[in-house]
Design an enzyme around this catalytic site. Structure first.
Site, PDB file in Angstrom:
ATOM      1  N   PRO A 103       0.639  -1.511  -0.130  1.00 51.97           N
ATOM      2  CG  PRO A 103      -0.319  -1.218   2.219  1.00 51.97           C
ATOM      3  CD  PRO A 103       0.558  -1.998   1.081  1.00 51.97           C
ATOM      4  CG  ASN A 104      -0.412   4.342   1.058  1.00 62.42           C
ATOM      5  OD1 ASN A 104      -1.107   4.909   0.361  1.00 62.42           O
ATOM      6  ND2 ASN A 104      -0.629   3.869   2.360  1.00 62.42           N
ATOM      7  NE  ARG A 127       1.906  14.157  -0.432  1.00 58.41           N
ATOM      8  CZ  ARG A 127       1.138  13.965   0.569  1.00 58.41           C
ATOM      9  NH1 ARG A 127      -0.149  13.391   0.612  1.00 58.41           N
ATOM     10  NH2 ARG A 127       1.350  14.285   2.025  1.00 58.41           N
ATOM     11  CE1 TYR A 149       8.816   5.314   2.899  1.00 57.86           C
ATOM     12  CE2 TYR A 149       7.207   7.438   2.819  1.00 57.86           C
ATOM     13  CZ  TYR A 149       7.749   6.079   3.322  1.00 57.86           C
ATOM     14  OH  TYR A 149       7.086   5.820   4.483  1.00 57.86           O
ATOM     15  CG  ASN A 158       8.198  -1.776   0.554  1.00 63.09           C
ATOM     16  OD1 ASN A 158       7.743  -2.056   1.547  1.00 63.09           O
ATOM     17  ND2 ASN A 158       8.968  -0.877   0.345  1.00 63.09           N
ATOM     18  CB  ALA A 197       1.491   0.292   6.695  1.00 61.88           C
ATOM     19  CD  GLU A 229      10.365  -7.327   5.874  1.00 61.84           C
ATOM     20  OE1 GLU A 229      10.823  -8.379   6.488  1.00 61.84           O
ATOM     21  OE2 GLU A 229       9.593  -6.372   6.430  1.00 61.84           O
ATOM     22  CG  HIS A 283      10.934  -2.098   5.075  1.00 63.03           C
ATOM     23  ND1 HIS A 283       9.355  -2.275   4.903  1.00 63.03           N
ATOM     24  CD2 HIS A 283      10.988  -3.458   5.511  1.00 63.03           C
ATOM     25  CE1 HIS A 283       9.184  -3.105   5.315  1.00 63.03           C
ATOM     26  NE2 HIS A 283       9.934  -3.898   5.722  1.00 63.03           N
ATOM     27  NE  ARG A 314       9.793   6.527   8.622  1.00 64.57           N
ATOM     28  CZ  ARG A 314       8.744   6.148   7.893  1.00 64.57           C
ATOM     29  NH1 ARG A 314       8.736   5.271   6.802  1.00 64.57           N
ATOM     30  NH2 ARG A 314       7.627   7.078   7.842  1.00 64.57           N
TER      31      ARG A 314
HETATM   32  O1  CA2 Z   1      10.178   2.242   4.238  1.00 67.14           O
HETATM   33  C1  CA2 Z   1       9.292   1.629   3.402  1.00 67.14           C
HETATM   34  O2  CA2 Z   1       9.672   1.132   2.392  1.00 67.14           O
HETATM   35  C2  CA2 Z   1       7.932   1.198   3.956  1.00 67.14           C
HETATM   36  O3  CA2 Z   1       7.539  -0.035   3.948  1.00 67.14           O
HETATM   37  C3  CA2 Z   1       6.992   2.264   3.468  1.00 67.14           C
HETATM   38  C4  CA2 Z   1       5.664   2.215   4.100  1.00 67.14           C
HETATM   39  C5  CA2 Z   1       5.646   2.338   5.392  1.00 67.14           C
HETATM   40  O4  CA2 Z   1       4.379   2.223   6.212  1.00 67.14           O
HETATM   41  C6  CA2 Z   1       6.822   1.210   6.189  1.00 67.14           C
HETATM   42  O5  CA2 Z   1       6.616   1.659   7.550  1.00 67.14           O
HETATM   43  C7  CA2 Z   1       8.033   1.438   5.876  1.00 67.14           C
HETATM   44  C8  CA2 Z   1       4.809   3.149   3.498  1.00 67.14           C
HETATM   45  C9  CA2 Z   1       4.726   3.545   1.915  1.00 67.14           C
HETATM   46  C10 CA2 Z   1       4.458   4.846   1.818  1.00 67.14           C
HETATM   47  O6  CA2 Z   1       5.025   5.372   0.521  1.00 67.14           O
HETATM   48  C11 CA2 Z   1       4.794   6.487   0.244  1.00 67.14           C
HETATM   49  C12 CA2 Z   1       5.676   7.046  -0.903  1.00 67.14           C
HETATM   50  C13 CA2 Z   1       5.722   8.355  -1.222  1.00 67.14           C
HETATM   51  C14 CA2 Z   1       4.749   9.302  -0.722  1.00 67.14           C
HETATM   52  C15 CA2 Z   1       4.199   8.674   0.225  1.00 67.14           C
HETATM   53  C16 CA2 Z   1       3.982   7.466   0.643  1.00 67.14           C
END
Ligand code: CA2
Length: 144
Positions: free
Chosen positions: A10-11, A18, A23, A74, A77, A98, A100, A107
């Site tokens: 997700p996301n 963003r 990221y 990946n 969340a 895996e 991240h 964090r």
């Molecule tokens: O660090 C990572 O890759 C995470 O898996 C990313 C997840 C977060 O919930 C994990 O704790 C760590 C969130 C992905 C959100 O990705 C975005 C990318 C750009 C803008 C907004 C969100």
């Protein structure tokens, strides 16, 4: 070419759009293009998929049992919440890496635990989107 699955949760479709301070600036399309190109160099046929839905990710992991030799994922969340994804991965016999993008250990405390890590053969965190390339190199090494 050895078939492998690259899954994003997700996301991660928002990569590059963003929060670049966390990221980075690369989009998911950039990441997937590079993964397919690097995979081809390494003898891996990389199938890329992304979903915001837990059940869809579970379905794809189940499907991979018949096709892929490794999964690079990946789970976003869902890493921190999803026993369903862990169970699906436990039914997959191949290599699981895996990834991240951010360093989840630097964090919030709720990001420090990953259920997926209980199954993962390797975990890469905090290397930015380069983590996907590192994961593919590891897969190529393990499957060689
Ligand atoms: O660090 C990572 O890759 C995470 O898996 C990313 C997840 C977060 O919930 C994990 O704790 C760590 C969130 C992905 C959100 O990705 C975005 C990318 C750009 C803008 C907004 C969100």
């Amino acid at each position: 070419m050895i078939p492998i699955l690259l899954l994003n949760g997700p996301n991660l479709n928002l990569l590059g759009q963003r929060q670049p301070e966390i990221y980075g600036a690369d989009t998911l399309a950039d990441v997937e293009d590079r993964a397919r190109a690097l995979g081809a160099e390494l003898g891996l046929e990389v199938e890329c998929r992304q979903s915001n839905h837990e059940g869809q990710l579970v379905d794809w992991i189940q499907e991979a049992r018949g096709t892929a030799h490794a999964i690079v994922l990946n789970p976003g969340a869902y890493s921190h919440t999803s026993i369903a994804i862990l169970d699906a991965l436990n039914a997959f016999d191949g290599t699981v890496i895996e990834v991240h993008v951010s360093n989840i250990h630097r964090r919030e405390a709720f990001r420090h635990r990953s259920y997926v890590s209980l199954r993962a053969d390797g975990v890469i965190a905090g290397c930015g989107v380069q983590g996907y390339a590192l994961a593919l190199r590891r897969v190529a090494e393990v499957l060689a």
